[in-house]
Enzyme design. Structure first.
Site, PDB file in Angstrom:
ATOM      1  CG  ASP A  83      -1.912   1.218   1.318  1.00  0.00           C
ATOM      2  OD1 ASP A  83      -1.772   1.795   0.213  1.00  0.00           O
ATOM      3  OD2 ASP A  83      -2.580   1.284   2.218  1.00  0.00           O
ATOM      4  CD  GLU A  96      -5.331   0.644   0.621  1.00  0.00           C
ATOM      5  OE1 GLU A  96      -5.350   1.786   0.804  1.00  0.00           O
ATOM      6  OE2 GLU A  96      -4.958  -0.456   1.373  1.00  0.00           O
ATOM      7  CG  ASP A 139      -2.565  -2.366   3.718  1.00  0.00           C
ATOM      8  OD1 ASP A 139      -2.892  -2.644   4.954  1.00  0.00           O
ATOM      9  OD2 ASP A 139      -2.792  -1.830   3.002  1.00  0.00           O
ATOM     10  CG  ASP A 189      -3.383   5.623   1.925  1.00  0.00           C
ATOM     11  OD1 ASP A 189      -3.022   4.411   1.550  1.00  0.00           O
ATOM     12  OD2 ASP A 189      -2.772   6.447   3.005  1.00  0.00           O
ATOM     13  NE  ARG A 236     -12.043   3.028   3.696  1.00  0.00           N
ATOM     14  CZ  ARG A 236     -11.911   4.127   4.523  1.00  0.00           C
ATOM     15  NH1 ARG A 236     -12.966   4.905   4.423  1.00  0.00           N
ATOM     16  NH2 ARG A 236     -10.858   4.014   5.481  1.00  0.00           N
ATOM     17  CE  LYS A 241      -0.563   3.621   3.427  1.00  0.00           C
ATOM     18  NZ  LYS A 241      -1.172   4.316   4.200  1.00  0.00           N
TER      19      LYS A 241
END
Ligand code: BES
Ligand code: MN
Ligand code: ZN
Length: 466
Positions: free
Chosen positions: A241, A320, A259, A318, A322, A248
Protein backbone atom coordinates in the site's frame (compact mmCIF):
# COMPACT_ATOMS: atom_id res chain seq x y z
CA UNK A 1 12.11 -27.24 17.04
CA UNK A 2 10.73 -30.67 17.65
CA UNK A 3 8.03 -31.04 20.31
CA UNK A 4 7.40 -34.40 21.95
CA UNK A 5 5.37 -35.92 24.78
CA UNK A 6 6.64 -38.27 27.50
CA UNK A 7 5.31 -39.62 30.79
CA UNK A 8 8.78 -39.87 32.25
CA UNK A 9 10.20 -36.38 31.80
CA UNK A 10 11.92 -36.38 35.22
CA UNK A 11 14.36 -39.02 33.99
CA UNK A 12 15.29 -37.57 30.61
CA UNK A 13 18.95 -36.70 30.10
CA UNK A 14 18.17 -33.28 28.67
CA UNK A 15 20.13 -30.04 28.94
CA UNK A 16 17.43 -28.47 31.07
CA UNK A 17 14.49 -29.78 33.08
CA UNK A 18 11.90 -27.03 33.43
CA UNK A 19 9.67 -27.33 36.51
CA UNK A 20 6.66 -25.25 37.43
CA UNK A 21 6.42 -23.34 40.66
CA UNK A 22 3.27 -21.71 41.96
CA UNK A 23 3.57 -18.92 44.52
CA UNK A 24 3.71 -20.33 48.01
CA UNK A 25 4.08 -23.94 46.85
CA UNK A 26 6.89 -26.43 46.41
CA UNK A 27 7.92 -27.77 43.00
CA UNK A 28 7.99 -31.38 41.82
CA UNK A 29 11.78 -31.33 42.10
CA UNK A 30 13.68 -31.80 45.37
CA UNK A 31 16.77 -29.86 44.24
CA UNK A 32 14.65 -26.91 43.19
CA UNK A 33 12.89 -26.97 46.54
CA UNK A 34 16.19 -27.08 48.43
CA UNK A 35 18.05 -24.40 46.50
CA UNK A 36 15.61 -22.11 44.71
CA UNK A 37 12.98 -21.95 47.41
CA UNK A 38 14.46 -22.84 50.80
CA UNK A 39 17.89 -21.29 50.30
CA UNK A 40 17.36 -18.38 47.89
CA UNK A 41 13.72 -17.61 48.56
CA UNK A 42 12.55 -17.74 44.94
CA UNK A 43 8.86 -16.81 44.99
CA UNK A 44 7.63 -18.12 41.63
CA UNK A 45 5.86 -15.02 40.39
CA UNK A 46 4.35 -15.41 36.90
CA UNK A 47 7.07 -15.23 34.25
CA UNK A 48 10.05 -15.25 36.67
CA UNK A 49 12.66 -17.98 36.30
CA UNK A 50 15.40 -19.42 38.49
CA UNK A 51 18.24 -21.56 37.12
CA UNK A 52 20.31 -24.13 39.00
CA UNK A 53 22.99 -26.69 38.17
CA UNK A 54 22.32 -30.31 39.07
CA UNK A 55 25.92 -31.68 39.06
CA UNK A 56 24.88 -35.20 38.20
CA UNK A 57 22.24 -35.54 40.90
CA UNK A 58 19.50 -36.02 38.30
CA UNK A 59 19.76 -36.96 34.57
CA UNK A 60 19.12 -33.35 33.42
CA UNK A 61 22.17 -31.03 33.51
CA UNK A 62 20.23 -28.02 34.80
CA UNK A 63 16.89 -27.16 36.30
CA UNK A 64 14.95 -24.08 35.31
CA UNK A 65 12.26 -23.21 37.82
CA UNK A 66 9.46 -21.41 35.98
CA UNK A 67 7.32 -19.11 38.10
CA UNK A 68 3.63 -19.68 37.41
CA UNK A 69 2.11 -17.12 39.79
CA UNK A 70 -0.92 -17.93 41.90
CA UNK A 71 -2.38 -21.36 41.21
CA UNK A 72 -6.00 -20.16 41.12
CA UNK A 73 -5.10 -17.56 38.48
CA UNK A 74 -3.21 -20.02 36.30
CA UNK A 75 -5.17 -20.92 33.15
CA UNK A 76 -4.32 -21.80 29.55
CA UNK A 77 -3.15 -18.32 28.55
CA UNK A 78 -0.80 -18.20 31.56
CA UNK A 79 0.54 -21.65 30.65
CA UNK A 80 1.36 -20.35 27.18
CA UNK A 81 3.12 -17.31 28.63
CA UNK A 82 5.21 -19.35 31.08
CA UNK A 83 6.31 -21.83 28.42
CA UNK A 84 7.10 -18.93 26.08
CA UNK A 85 9.25 -17.24 28.74
CA UNK A 86 10.97 -20.53 29.60
CA UNK A 87 11.87 -21.28 25.98
CA UNK A 88 13.22 -17.74 25.56
CA UNK A 89 15.41 -18.39 28.61
CA UNK A 90 16.52 -21.75 27.17
CA UNK A 91 17.58 -19.99 23.97
CA UNK A 92 19.66 -17.48 25.94
CA UNK A 93 21.38 -20.41 27.66
CA UNK A 94 22.07 -22.11 24.31
CA UNK A 95 20.21 -25.18 25.59
CA UNK A 96 19.47 -27.65 22.82
CA UNK A 97 17.14 -30.07 24.61
CA UNK A 98 14.66 -29.52 27.41
CA UNK A 99 11.82 -31.27 29.19
CA UNK A 100 8.84 -29.62 30.91
CA UNK A 101 7.71 -31.23 34.14
CA UNK A 102 4.81 -28.89 34.83
CA UNK A 103 2.12 -29.66 37.35
CA UNK A 104 -0.45 -27.33 35.86
CA UNK A 105 -3.47 -29.24 37.13
CA UNK A 106 -4.86 -29.38 33.60
CA UNK A 107 -3.71 -30.48 30.15
CA UNK A 108 -1.52 -27.54 29.12
CA UNK A 109 -0.24 -29.28 25.97
CA UNK A 110 -2.04 -27.12 23.43
CA UNK A 111 -1.23 -23.73 24.93
CA UNK A 112 2.24 -24.83 26.02
CA UNK A 113 3.01 -25.90 22.48
CA UNK A 114 1.75 -22.60 21.09
CA UNK A 115 3.93 -20.73 23.61
CA UNK A 116 6.98 -22.79 22.66
CA UNK A 117 6.37 -22.23 18.95
CA UNK A 118 5.90 -18.48 19.46
CA UNK A 119 9.23 -18.39 21.29
CA UNK A 120 10.86 -20.41 18.51
CA UNK A 121 9.68 -18.00 15.82
CA UNK A 122 12.21 -15.90 13.94
CA UNK A 123 12.05 -14.49 10.44
CA UNK A 124 15.67 -15.24 9.64
CA UNK A 125 15.49 -16.70 6.15
CA UNK A 126 17.33 -13.68 4.71
CA UNK A 127 19.95 -13.53 7.51
CA UNK A 128 23.33 -15.25 7.16
CA UNK A 129 23.42 -15.74 10.91
CA UNK A 130 20.38 -17.68 12.09
CA UNK A 131 18.55 -17.24 15.38
CA UNK A 132 19.55 -19.43 18.37
CA UNK A 133 17.01 -22.21 18.71
CA UNK A 134 16.21 -25.08 21.03
CA UNK A 135 16.24 -28.33 19.02
CA UNK A 136 13.85 -30.44 21.00
CA UNK A 137 11.46 -30.08 23.91
CA UNK A 138 9.40 -32.75 25.65
CA UNK A 139 6.24 -32.04 27.64
CA UNK A 140 5.18 -34.15 30.59
CA UNK A 141 1.63 -34.32 32.03
CA UNK A 142 -0.03 -33.51 28.71
CA UNK A 143 -1.90 -35.52 26.09
CA UNK A 144 -0.61 -36.25 22.60
CA UNK A 145 -3.82 -34.75 21.16
CA UNK A 146 -3.43 -31.42 22.90
CA UNK A 147 0.16 -31.06 21.69
CA UNK A 148 -0.97 -31.98 18.17
CA UNK A 149 -3.67 -29.28 18.29
CA UNK A 150 -1.11 -26.79 19.60
CA UNK A 151 1.21 -27.62 16.71
CA UNK A 152 -1.54 -26.97 14.19
CA UNK A 153 -2.29 -23.59 15.77
CA UNK A 154 1.43 -22.79 16.01
CA UNK A 155 2.08 -23.76 12.42
CA UNK A 156 -0.88 -21.71 11.20
CA UNK A 157 0.48 -18.66 13.04
CA UNK A 158 3.96 -19.22 11.65
CA UNK A 159 2.56 -19.61 8.15
CA UNK A 160 0.70 -16.30 8.47
CA UNK A 161 3.62 -14.45 10.04
CA UNK A 162 6.11 -15.65 7.41
CA UNK A 163 3.84 -14.50 4.60
CA UNK A 164 3.20 -11.10 6.18
CA UNK A 165 6.89 -10.58 6.99
CA UNK A 166 7.97 -11.30 3.42
CA UNK A 167 8.90 -8.30 1.28
CA UNK A 168 6.22 -7.16 -1.15
CA UNK A 169 8.55 -8.18 -3.98
CA UNK A 170 8.01 -11.79 -2.86
CA UNK A 171 4.48 -11.82 -1.46
CA UNK A 172 2.74 -10.56 -4.61
CA UNK A 173 -0.92 -11.17 -5.49
CA UNK A 174 0.26 -14.04 -7.71
CA UNK A 175 2.23 -15.52 -4.81
CA UNK A 176 -0.84 -15.39 -2.56
CA UNK A 177 -2.83 -17.15 -5.28
CA UNK A 178 -0.11 -19.78 -5.68
CA UNK A 179 -0.04 -20.27 -1.90
CA UNK A 180 -3.82 -20.73 -1.81
CA UNK A 181 -3.64 -23.27 -4.65
CA UNK A 182 -0.99 -25.25 -2.78
CA UNK A 183 -3.10 -25.81 0.37
CA UNK A 184 -3.92 -29.41 1.19
CA UNK A 185 -7.59 -30.32 1.50
CA UNK A 186 -8.75 -26.97 0.18
CA UNK A 187 -10.42 -26.36 -3.17
CA UNK A 188 -9.17 -23.12 -4.65
CA UNK A 189 -10.32 -21.08 -7.58
CA UNK A 190 -8.31 -18.04 -8.68
CA UNK A 191 -10.08 -15.44 -10.81
CA UNK A 192 -7.86 -13.55 -13.26
CA UNK A 193 -8.29 -9.90 -14.23
CA UNK A 194 -10.68 -10.49 -17.15
CA UNK A 195 -12.87 -12.69 -14.94
CA UNK A 196 -12.82 -10.11 -12.16
CA UNK A 197 -14.03 -7.60 -14.75
CA UNK A 198 -16.84 -9.94 -15.80
CA UNK A 199 -17.90 -10.29 -12.17
CA UNK A 200 -18.27 -6.51 -12.03
CA UNK A 201 -15.78 -5.86 -9.27
CA UNK A 202 -15.11 -2.27 -10.33
CA UNK A 203 -13.94 -1.09 -6.92
CA UNK A 204 -11.37 -3.86 -6.46
CA UNK A 205 -10.09 -3.50 -10.03
CA UNK A 206 -9.59 0.25 -9.71
CA UNK A 207 -7.28 -0.20 -6.72
CA UNK A 208 -5.08 -2.68 -8.57
CA UNK A 209 -4.94 -0.90 -11.92
CA UNK A 210 -1.85 1.16 -11.12
CA UNK A 211 0.36 -1.87 -10.53
CA UNK A 212 2.30 -4.07 -12.93
CA UNK A 213 1.31 -7.01 -10.70
CA UNK A 214 -1.99 -8.43 -11.94
CA UNK A 215 -4.84 -8.59 -9.41
CA UNK A 216 -6.09 -12.00 -8.25
CA UNK A 217 -9.41 -12.83 -6.67
CA UNK A 218 -8.86 -15.92 -4.59
CA UNK A 219 -11.67 -18.22 -3.43
CA UNK A 220 -10.64 -21.10 -1.16
CA UNK A 221 -13.18 -23.60 0.07
CA UNK A 222 -13.15 -26.20 2.82
CA UNK A 223 -16.11 -28.56 2.76
CA UNK A 224 -17.47 -31.50 4.73
CA UNK A 225 -20.47 -33.80 4.16
CA UNK A 226 -23.17 -32.10 6.28
CA UNK A 227 -21.94 -28.68 7.36
CA UNK A 228 -23.64 -27.34 10.48
CA UNK A 229 -22.83 -23.83 9.40
CA UNK A 230 -21.36 -21.94 6.44
CA UNK A 231 -18.87 -19.18 7.09
CA UNK A 232 -16.90 -16.88 4.81
CA UNK A 233 -13.71 -15.23 6.02
CA UNK A 234 -12.32 -12.38 3.94
CA UNK A 235 -8.77 -11.06 4.33
CA UNK A 236 -7.61 -7.67 3.09
CA UNK A 237 -4.96 -8.51 0.52
CA UNK A 238 -3.14 -5.31 -0.37
CA UNK A 239 0.33 -6.70 -1.06
CA UNK A 240 1.76 -3.22 -0.94
CA UNK A 241 0.00 0.00 0.00
CA UNK A 242 1.92 3.01 -1.32
CA UNK A 243 -1.23 5.06 -0.82
CA UNK A 244 -1.65 5.36 -4.60
CA UNK A 245 -1.62 8.88 -6.06
CA UNK A 246 -2.50 10.13 -2.56
CA UNK A 247 0.96 8.85 -1.78
CA UNK A 248 1.92 7.98 1.78
CA UNK A 249 4.90 9.75 3.40
CA UNK A 250 8.00 7.49 3.63
CA UNK A 251 7.67 6.63 7.32
CA UNK A 252 4.07 5.46 6.85
CA UNK A 253 4.89 3.51 3.69
CA UNK A 254 7.80 1.62 5.19
CA UNK A 255 5.82 -1.25 6.68
CA UNK A 256 3.04 -1.38 4.09
CA UNK A 257 4.06 -4.84 2.94
CA UNK A 258 2.00 -5.84 5.99
CA UNK A 259 -1.20 -4.63 4.34
CA UNK A 260 -1.98 -8.21 3.35
CA UNK A 261 -1.94 -9.42 6.97
CA UNK A 262 -5.68 -10.11 6.81
CA UNK A 263 -5.13 -12.23 3.70
CA UNK A 264 -2.21 -14.00 5.36
CA UNK A 265 -4.44 -14.71 8.37
CA UNK A 266 -7.13 -16.23 6.15
CA UNK A 267 -4.51 -18.37 4.39
CA UNK A 268 -3.12 -19.50 7.76
CA UNK A 269 -6.57 -20.45 9.01
CA UNK A 270 -7.45 -22.31 5.80
CA UNK A 271 -4.11 -24.17 5.95
CA UNK A 272 -5.05 -25.59 9.36
CA UNK A 273 -8.65 -26.68 8.79
CA UNK A 274 -8.01 -30.11 7.38
CA UNK A 275 -6.15 -31.08 10.57
CA UNK A 276 -9.32 -30.55 12.60
CA UNK A 277 -11.97 -31.44 9.99
CA UNK A 278 -14.67 -29.26 11.58
CA UNK A 279 -18.27 -29.74 10.50
CA UNK A 280 -18.38 -26.28 9.03
CA UNK A 281 -18.10 -25.10 5.44
CA UNK A 282 -15.50 -22.37 5.24
CA UNK A 283 -14.89 -20.01 2.34
CA UNK A 284 -11.62 -18.07 2.42
CA UNK A 285 -11.71 -15.02 0.17
CA UNK A 286 -8.97 -12.59 -0.83
CA UNK A 287 -9.10 -9.72 -3.31
CA UNK A 288 -5.35 -9.42 -3.81
CA UNK A 289 -3.64 -6.48 -5.50
CA UNK A 290 -1.16 -3.68 -4.96
CA UNK A 291 -2.08 -0.03 -4.41
CA UNK A 292 0.50 1.83 -6.50
CA UNK A 293 1.00 5.31 -7.91
CA UNK A 294 1.57 5.24 -11.67
CA UNK A 295 0.26 6.52 -14.99
CA UNK A 296 -2.43 3.89 -14.93
CA UNK A 297 -3.39 4.35 -11.28
CA UNK A 298 -6.94 5.22 -10.23
CA UNK A 299 -7.40 8.85 -9.39
CA UNK A 300 -9.09 11.01 -6.79
CA UNK A 301 -12.45 11.97 -8.26
CA UNK A 302 -12.91 8.73 -10.19
CA UNK A 303 -16.30 7.07 -9.79
CA UNK A 304 -16.25 3.31 -9.35
CA UNK A 305 -19.09 0.81 -9.56
CA UNK A 306 -18.91 -2.07 -7.10
CA UNK A 307 -20.25 -5.57 -7.72
CA UNK A 308 -23.62 -4.71 -6.11
CA UNK A 309 -24.08 -1.73 -8.46
CA UNK A 310 -23.37 0.93 -5.83
CA UNK A 311 -21.19 3.81 -7.00
CA UNK A 312 -18.24 5.23 -5.07
CA UNK A 313 -16.51 8.56 -5.58
CA UNK A 314 -12.79 8.19 -4.88
CA UNK A 315 -12.02 10.81 -2.26
CA UNK A 316 -8.65 9.38 -1.29
CA UNK A 317 -6.76 6.63 -3.10
CA UNK A 318 -5.18 5.60 0.20
CA UNK A 319 -8.54 4.32 1.48
CA UNK A 320 -8.12 1.36 -0.86
CA UNK A 321 -8.74 -1.54 1.50
CA UNK A 322 -12.44 -0.84 1.89
CA UNK A 323 -12.80 -0.72 -1.92
CA UNK A 324 -11.32 -4.19 -2.37
CA UNK A 325 -13.30 -5.50 0.62
CA UNK A 326 -16.53 -4.02 -0.76
CA UNK A 327 -16.44 -6.31 -3.79
CA UNK A 328 -15.28 -9.28 -1.73
CA UNK A 329 -18.17 -8.73 0.72
CA UNK A 330 -20.72 -8.67 -2.12
CA UNK A 331 -19.19 -11.89 -3.48
CA UNK A 332 -19.32 -13.51 -0.02
CA UNK A 333 -22.97 -12.55 0.50
CA UNK A 334 -23.86 -14.07 -2.88
CA UNK A 335 -22.47 -17.41 -1.65
CA UNK A 336 -25.44 -17.60 0.71
CA UNK A 337 -23.31 -18.28 3.78
CA UNK A 338 -24.62 -17.86 7.36
CA UNK A 339 -21.83 -15.60 8.54
CA UNK A 340 -19.17 -13.35 7.03
CA UNK A 341 -16.10 -12.12 8.87
CA UNK A 342 -13.64 -9.73 7.27
CA UNK A 343 -10.22 -9.10 8.77
CA UNK A 344 -8.14 -6.17 7.60
CA UNK A 345 -5.29 -3.77 8.37
CA UNK A 346 -7.85 -1.14 7.52
CA UNK A 347 -7.32 2.14 9.34
CA UNK A 348 -4.60 4.09 11.10
CA UNK A 349 -7.50 5.48 13.15
CA UNK A 350 -8.11 2.06 14.73
CA UNK A 351 -4.45 1.87 15.64
CA UNK A 352 -4.64 5.34 17.22
CA UNK A 353 -7.72 4.33 19.19
CA UNK A 354 -6.68 0.91 20.49
CA UNK A 355 -2.92 0.79 20.05
CA UNK A 356 -1.28 -2.60 19.64
CA UNK A 357 -3.20 -4.13 22.57
CA UNK A 358 -6.49 -4.91 20.85
CA UNK A 359 -8.04 -5.18 17.42
CA UNK A 360 -11.22 -3.24 16.64
CA UNK A 361 -14.40 -5.13 15.91
CA UNK A 362 -17.73 -4.02 14.46
CA UNK A 363 -20.68 -5.87 13.06
CA UNK A 364 -24.41 -6.15 12.48
CA UNK A 365 -25.06 -8.98 14.92
CA UNK A 366 -24.40 -8.42 18.60
CA UNK A 367 -24.26 -12.11 19.45
CA UNK A 368 -21.78 -12.93 16.70
CA UNK A 369 -19.50 -10.01 17.67
CA UNK A 370 -19.64 -11.12 21.32
CA UNK A 371 -18.81 -14.69 20.41
CA UNK A 372 -15.73 -13.54 18.50
CA UNK A 373 -14.64 -11.32 21.40
CA UNK A 374 -15.15 -14.23 23.82
CA UNK A 375 -13.23 -16.65 21.59
CA UNK A 376 -10.41 -14.13 21.47
CA UNK A 377 -10.29 -13.95 25.28
CA UNK A 378 -9.97 -17.71 25.52
CA UNK A 379 -7.02 -17.86 23.13
CA UNK A 380 -5.22 -14.69 24.22
CA UNK A 381 -6.28 -12.15 21.57
CA UNK A 382 -8.10 -8.96 22.54
CA UNK A 383 -10.92 -7.27 20.62
CA UNK A 384 -12.76 -4.08 21.41
CA UNK A 385 -16.09 -3.27 19.84
CA UNK A 386 -16.46 0.11 18.14
CA UNK A 387 -19.88 1.59 17.42
CA UNK A 388 -21.43 1.80 13.98
CA UNK A 389 -23.71 4.80 14.53
CA UNK A 390 -25.46 5.83 11.34
CA UNK A 391 -24.06 9.35 11.84
CA UNK A 392 -20.69 8.03 10.68
CA UNK A 393 -22.14 7.66 7.20
CA UNK A 394 -22.97 11.40 6.98
CA UNK A 395 -19.42 12.31 6.08
CA UNK A 396 -19.35 9.65 3.35
CA UNK A 397 -22.16 11.33 1.40
CA UNK A 398 -21.20 12.29 -2.14
CA UNK A 399 -22.77 14.86 -4.49
CA UNK A 400 -22.14 12.74 -7.54
CA UNK A 401 -22.13 9.08 -6.42
CA UNK A 402 -23.81 6.87 -3.80
CA UNK A 403 -20.94 7.46 -1.40
CA UNK A 404 -17.32 8.57 -1.11
CA UNK A 405 -14.61 6.20 0.08
CA UNK A 406 -13.47 8.50 2.89
CA UNK A 407 -15.18 10.93 5.20
CA UNK A 408 -14.19 12.83 8.28
CA UNK A 409 -10.77 12.22 9.83
CA UNK A 410 -12.53 11.69 13.15
CA UNK A 411 -13.84 8.23 13.96
CA UNK A 412 -11.98 6.84 10.96
CA UNK A 413 -12.25 3.18 11.97
CA UNK A 414 -16.02 3.45 12.34
CA UNK A 415 -16.42 5.40 9.07
CA UNK A 416 -14.66 2.50 7.36
CA UNK A 417 -17.02 0.11 9.15
CA UNK A 418 -20.19 1.82 7.98
CA UNK A 419 -18.74 2.05 4.46
CA UNK A 420 -18.26 -1.72 4.41
CA UNK A 421 -21.77 -2.28 5.71
CA UNK A 422 -23.13 -0.84 2.44
CA UNK A 423 -21.90 -4.03 0.76
CA UNK A 424 -23.32 -6.51 3.25
CA UNK A 425 -26.74 -7.99 2.59
CA UNK A 426 -28.87 -10.51 4.49
CA UNK A 427 -26.03 -12.08 6.44
CA UNK A 428 -24.50 -11.90 9.90
CA UNK A 429 -21.32 -9.94 9.51
CA UNK A 430 -18.36 -8.85 11.61
CA UNK A 431 -15.46 -6.63 10.60
CA UNK A 432 -12.10 -6.88 12.40
CA UNK A 433 -9.57 -4.06 12.07
CA UNK A 434 -6.07 -5.38 12.84
CA UNK A 435 -4.14 -2.27 11.75
CA UNK A 436 -2.64 -1.97 15.25
CA UNK A 437 -2.14 -5.63 16.11
CA UNK A 438 -0.88 -7.27 12.90
CA UNK A 439 2.61 -5.83 12.73
CA UNK A 440 4.78 -4.57 15.58
CA UNK A 441 7.48 -1.92 15.37
CA UNK A 442 9.19 -3.38 18.44
CA UNK A 443 8.98 -6.70 20.33
CA UNK A 444 5.91 -6.94 22.56
CA UNK A 445 4.53 -9.70 24.77
CA UNK A 446 5.09 -13.00 22.98
CA UNK A 447 6.06 -11.46 19.66
CA UNK A 448 9.25 -10.30 18.02
CA UNK A 449 9.14 -7.19 15.84
CA UNK A 450 7.11 -7.60 12.65
CA UNK A 451 4.11 -9.79 11.85
CA UNK A 452 2.17 -11.32 14.75
CA UNK A 453 -0.36 -13.56 12.99
CA UNK A 454 -3.14 -11.46 14.52
CA UNK A 455 -6.54 -13.14 14.22
CA UNK A 456 -5.33 -16.64 13.38
CA UNK A 457 -5.99 -18.16 16.81
CA UNK A 458 -9.35 -16.44 17.14
CA UNK A 459 -10.73 -17.26 13.70
CA UNK A 460 -9.51 -20.84 13.83
CA UNK A 461 -11.04 -21.39 17.30
CA UNK A 462 -14.22 -19.59 16.25
CA UNK A 463 -14.64 -21.96 13.31
CA UNK A 464 -13.84 -25.02 15.42
CA UNK A 465 -16.43 -23.96 18.03
CA UNK A 466 -19.12 -23.19 15.44
N1 BES B 1 -3.31 0.20 5.17
C1 BES B 1 -3.73 1.44 5.67
C2 BES B 1 -4.06 1.41 7.16
C3 BES B 1 -2.92 1.14 8.09
C4 BES B 1 -2.24 2.17 8.70
C5 BES B 1 -2.58 -0.16 8.43
C6 BES B 1 -1.20 1.90 9.58
C7 BES B 1 -1.54 -0.42 9.31
C8 BES B 1 -0.86 0.61 9.89
C9 BES B 1 -4.98 1.91 4.93
O1 BES B 1 -5.08 1.50 3.61
C10 BES B 1 -4.93 3.39 4.91
O2 BES B 1 -4.07 3.91 4.26
N2 BES B 1 -5.87 4.01 5.60
C11 BES B 1 -5.94 5.43 5.65
C12 BES B 1 -7.36 5.83 5.44
C13 BES B 1 -7.55 7.29 5.25
C14 BES B 1 -7.02 7.74 3.93
C15 BES B 1 -9.03 7.57 5.37
C16 BES B 1 -5.45 5.85 7.03
O3 BES B 1 -5.75 5.16 8.01
O4 BES B 1 -4.76 6.84 7.12
MN1 MN C 1 -4.13 2.81 2.26
ZN1 ZN D 1 -4.12 -0.19 3.10
Amino acid sequence: MEIKVSNDVKNLAVDVLVVSMFEGEKTSQELANTYAIDRDGFKGKLGQTYLLQTYGQIPAAKILVAGCGKRDEFCENEARTVVYKSVKKLQQMYAKTAAFDFEAGFDYGKFGTIGAMLADYAFDKYKSEKATRVDEITFGNVSEESVKAGKTFGNAMKFTRDLANEPAAYATPSKLAETALSLDGIETRVYEKDEIEKMGMGAFLAVGQGSVQPPKFIHMKYTCPNPKKRIAIIGKGICFDSGGLDLKPPASMLTMRDDMSGAACVLGVMSALKEFHPEVEVHGLIAACENMASGSAYKPGDILTAKNGKTIEVDNTDAEGRLTLADALVYACELGVDEVIDIATLTGACMVALGTAAAGIMGNDKDMVNRIIETGKNVGEKYWELPMFKEYFDSLKSDIADMKNTGSRYGGAQTAGVFLQEFVKDVKWAHIDIAGTAFLEKPEKEFIKGATGSGVRTLLSYILNS
